[in-house]
Motif scaffolding. Structure first.
Motif: not given
Lengths: 117, 116
Positions: A32, A94, A97-98, A101-105, A107, B35, B48, B100-101, B105
């Protein structure tokens, strides 16, 4: 681990010229993908996002981005740049994904856009 | 609708002093993120929260950093004692937390910390 590469640290374009900012990702599953813009002294503003479906996505301020799985890329484009577009642009992906689990961006390091008049 | 609010916007302190940052997320957003953004870099997740629970704090330097979100709304990030290398922008973000996906944000303006 996933990673995002923005190969151009700094780009200068003339007002009215077209723009393309490059973004490559390394991720095993379908990612994503996001593009954010950060003006000086400001937080990050979401320009557009890709989750699935049409690989060409439209965003705010006249920006668009195209997801190319074969090239692991998600480049940002704008047909005609305005002086107010001068800012820092970040590509992000991300993790997880779906999957619930964590929605960790994660960068990239960003590309600074300078616009000359 | 108000966005993510952070305060202070700027903070200058001497090393070894404590400092705290405050964040109020968008109303209705259950997930809150802190962050760290170093100069010339993209933001990196520190912690988080899902409501009041810290569900990912693996990147938080726990010897000097702490965070809390007691009532599942606003949050505070603290550094004690601050070091020169802590000079950076501290960003807060929030999201609905429902998927989640695809959870988008939204970021606050950040707090720029300078440690002398």
């Amino acid at each position: 681990a996933q990673s995002v590469t923005q190969p151009d640290i700094h780009i200068t374009v003339s007002e009215g010229a077209s723009l393309e900012l490059r973004c490559n990702y390394s991720y095993g599953a379908t990612p994503y993908l996001f593009w954010y813009v950060q003006s000086p002294g400001q937080g990050l503003q979401l320009l557009l996002k890709y989750f699935s479906g049409d690989t060409l996505v439209q965003g705010i301020k006249g920006f668009e981005a195209e997801f190319k799985r074969s090239q692991s890329s998600f480049n940002l484009r704008k047909p005609s740049v305005h002086w107010s577009d001068a800012a820092e642009y970040f590509c992000a992906v991300v993790e997880g994904g779906n999957t619930g689990t964590a929605s960790k961006l994660t960068f990239g390091t960003g590309t600074r856009l300078q616009v000359t008049l | 609708e108000a966005g993510v609010v952070q305060s202070p916007r700027y903070k200058i302190i001497e090393k070894k002093q404590p400092v705290a940052f405050w964040c109020n997320p968008i109303s209705g957003h259950n997930t809150l993120y802190w962050y760290l953004q170093n100069l010339g870099q993209g933001p990196e997740l520190l912690i988080r929260y899902e409501n009041e629970e810290a569900v990912d704090d693996s990147q938080l330097p726990k010897d000097r950093f702490s965070a809390e979100r007691l009532k599942g709304v606003d949050s505070t990030l603290k550094i004690q004692p601050a070091e020169l290398g802590d000079s950076a922008v501290y960003l807060c973000a929030s999201s609905l937390g429902r998927d989640r996906g695809t959870d988008t944000q939204y970021f606050g303006p950040g707090t720029r910390l300078t440690v002398l």
